[in-house]
Design an enzyme around this catalytic site. Structure first.
Site, mmCIF file in Angstrom:
data_model
loop_
_atom_site.group_PDB
_atom_site.id
_atom_site.type_symbol
_atom_site.label_atom_id
_atom_site.label_comp_id
_atom_site.label_asym_id
_atom_site.label_seq_id
_atom_site.Cartn_x
_atom_site.Cartn_y
_atom_site.Cartn_z
ATOM 1 N N GLU A 1 4.350 -0.536 -7.100
ATOM 2 C CA GLU A 1 3.412 -1.611 -6.792
ATOM 3 C C GLU A 1 3.454 -2.636 -7.917
ATOM 4 O O GLU A 1 3.426 -2.254 -9.097
ATOM 5 C CB GLU A 1 1.975 -1.073 -6.695
ATOM 6 C CG GLU A 1 1.742 -0.110 -5.565
ATOM 7 C CD GLU A 1 1.538 -0.798 -4.237
ATOM 8 O OE1 GLU A 1 1.403 -2.038 -4.214
ATOM 9 O OE2 GLU A 1 1.509 -0.094 -3.215
ATOM 10 N N TYR B 1 0.838 -1.202 0.000
ATOM 11 C CA TYR B 1 0.000 0.000 0.000
ATOM 12 C C TYR B 1 0.871 1.248 0.000
ATOM 13 O O TYR B 1 1.863 1.323 0.734
ATOM 14 C CB TYR B 1 -0.894 0.030 1.234
ATOM 15 C CG TYR B 1 -1.986 -1.019 1.206
ATOM 16 C CD1 TYR B 1 -3.231 -0.739 0.664
ATOM 17 C CD2 TYR B 1 -1.749 -2.301 1.703
ATOM 18 C CE1 TYR B 1 -4.231 -1.706 0.616
ATOM 19 C CE2 TYR B 1 -2.741 -3.273 1.663
ATOM 20 C CZ TYR B 1 -3.981 -2.968 1.123
ATOM 21 O OH TYR B 1 -4.960 -3.933 1.064
ATOM 22 N N CYS B 2 0.495 2.239 -0.829
ATOM 23 C CA CYS B 2 1.163 3.541 -0.884
ATOM 24 C C CYS B 2 0.136 4.642 -0.650
ATOM 25 O O CYS B 2 -0.988 4.555 -1.155
ATOM 26 C CB CYS B 2 1.791 3.810 -2.247
ATOM 27 S SG CYS B 2 2.972 2.620 -2.819
ATOM 28 N N PHE B 3 0.540 5.702 0.053
ATOM 29 C CA PHE B 3 -0.356 6.809 0.354
ATOM 30 C C PHE B 3 0.347 8.148 0.132
ATOM 31 O O PHE B 3 1.557 8.257 0.326
ATOM 32 C CB PHE B 3 -0.785 6.784 1.824
ATOM 33 C CG PHE B 3 -1.465 5.520 2.262
ATOM 34 C CD1 PHE B 3 -2.845 5.397 2.183
ATOM 35 C CD2 PHE B 3 -0.736 4.452 2.764
ATOM 36 C CE1 PHE B 3 -3.482 4.236 2.609
ATOM 37 C CE2 PHE B 3 -1.366 3.294 3.185
ATOM 38 C CZ PHE B 3 -2.743 3.181 3.105
ATOM 39 N N ILE C 1 -2.700 3.966 -3.478
ATOM 40 C CA ILE C 1 -2.628 2.942 -4.519
ATOM 41 C C ILE C 1 -2.208 1.625 -3.870
ATOM 42 O O ILE C 1 -1.560 1.611 -2.816
ATOM 43 C CB ILE C 1 -1.699 3.301 -5.698
ATOM 44 C CG1 ILE C 1 -0.218 3.281 -5.286
ATOM 45 C CG2 ILE C 1 -2.072 4.649 -6.296
ATOM 46 C CD1 ILE C 1 0.731 3.307 -6.479
#
Length: 414
Positions: A93, A8-10, A187
């Site tokens: 990702e 997970y990326c923020f 994402i």
């Protein structure tokens, strides 16, 4: 077809983040036994005609590369995530699309993370670097250190600087990107781009029409065209947690989201583990430094986020770097990955001991975790002071910052 690891990326922009800060974070989910290291490479000039050897292939080098700090699986050249001296952050990702990923060795998505950081002084420049290299060299090859099977994926990226972010999603050499300048974006290991596309491969729509994936009459929805199923409709855990912060998303708030196992953001499953994490704080005011926090160890709920700031002559930290095997590395020999050497660095080994203590002696383990979290809190408060003071930062104050934090962590473990 193998499932992509659930990373997970923020990113959070004002008005969701506090004090005019852009806050970036990523949990890197990888095979459970994989070691990630934290490595720094200084800015460098390169001779005309130079080549650079990436994980699987050699490509043309550029005249100048920026200083970078990377969190990477220790067997490969690229990175899962990292930052450069200009305040650009990039995370990768692995994703699955209806187009099978190539097993032929080319650039990995993780190579493109490092190349984007080394060659791009803004988020948009890093995006342009990545898509140009994708066009020239392609993407492909084994994503894991596994000699028994080839695990291949397409790539998505979150590319962030002090002013904007780009979500870049790819399938083969084709790609689309969305620009973000406010709010919260997440994402994960599924496609997320829909009809809001701000840049794309010039032949993207002709290509998908030729494949019969889009008729040219309906709205062009990237996820619907390229996804195998409707998975893209429910992508991201954790986003709601950040949005509930109102205008108070901070480094601590991002760390809390990355530690959340109940939401699935912090992965601890039979196949995958969050093997490393990063949080970066990018002030929109360029007179303030960017601060990047790395764990260098698995499971952020049991790890310490340690700060790093770019300055000249930053002190290297061998204790979070894995052993080097040179040309004898099984990742470099053909056929690849016939053996798996011990890649654990000193901090990783100490963290294994602490994890064992947590599992086998709850009282001592919890006491140790309280000490470690207090150490982390001190670091966060010291960095907040740097980001709110009026005087210019003295580089000598932070040249040993990451080194000292790792050293202190190790002393507590011992």
């Amino acid at each position: 077809m193998a499932a992509a690891p659930p990373s997970y990326c923020f990113v959070a922009f004002p008005p969701c983040s506090k004090d005019g800060l852009v806050v970036f974070g990523k949990n890197s989910a990888r095979p459970r036994d994989e070691v990630q290291e934290v490595v720094y490479f200084a800015a460098a000039a390169h001779e005309p005609g130079s080549k650079v050897e990436c994980t699987y292939i050699e490509i043309e080098q550029v005249p100048k590369t920026h200083a970078v700090v990377l969190s990477r699986p220790s067997w490969l050249w690229g990175a899962e995530m990292g930052a450069n001296e200009h305040g650009v952050c990039v995370a990768n990702e692995a994703i699955v699309t209806r187009e099978p990923a190539s097993e032929s060795e080319a650039l990995l998505g993780m190579d493109l993370v490092r190349l984007g950081l080394e060659r791009g002084a803004t988020a948009k420049e890093a995006l342009d670097v990545i898509v140009a290299l994708l066009e020239e060299y392609g993407q492909g090859g084994n994503y894991y250190e596994d000699g028994s099977s080839c695990h291949t994926f397409q790539s998505a990226f979150l590319i962030v600087d002090r002013n904007e972010a780009w979500v870049l999603e790819t399938s083969g050499k084709y790609w689309a990107a969305e620009k973000i300048t406010e709010g919260v974006k997440c994402i994960c290991n599924q496609l997320s781009l829909t009809t809001k596309i701000d840049a794309e491969h010039p032949e993207l729509r002709n290509y998908v029409r030729s494949q019969g994936w889009w008729n040219g009459d309906s709205d062009f929805n990237f996820s619907e065209v390229f996804s195998l199923s409707d998975d893209h409709l429910a992508c991201c855990s954790g986003r709601e947690s950040l949005e509930k912060q109102g205008g108070d998303v901070s480094a601590q708030a991002m760390i809390d989201v990355l530690r959340d196992k109940d939401s699935g953001v912090c992965v601890d499953s039979e196949s995958f583990l969050t093997t490393a994490s990063i949080v970066s704080v990018l002030p929109q005011d360029p007179s303030f430094p960017c601060v990047h926090y790395f764990t260098g160890t698995p499971d952020p709920s049991r790890s310490v986020f340690k700060p790093f700031i770019f300055v000249d002559d930053v002190k290297l930290v061998p204790k979070v770097q894995s052993p080097s095997f040179g040309n004898d590395d099984p990742a470099k020999k053909i056929p690849r990955f016939q053996e798996k050497p011990d890649r654990r660095h000193e901090l990783y080994k100490a963290h294994e001991w602490a994890r064992s203590l947590l599992e086998n002696d709850q009282d001592k383990g919890q006491k140790l975790m309280r000490i470690m979290l207090d150490l982390e809190k001190q670091g966060l408060e010291a960095m907040e002071d740097i980001l709110t003071r009026t005087e210019v930062l003295d580089p000598a104050e932070v040249v040993d910052l990451f080194y000292d934090c790792v050293d202190t962590e190790l002393k507590f473990f011992k």
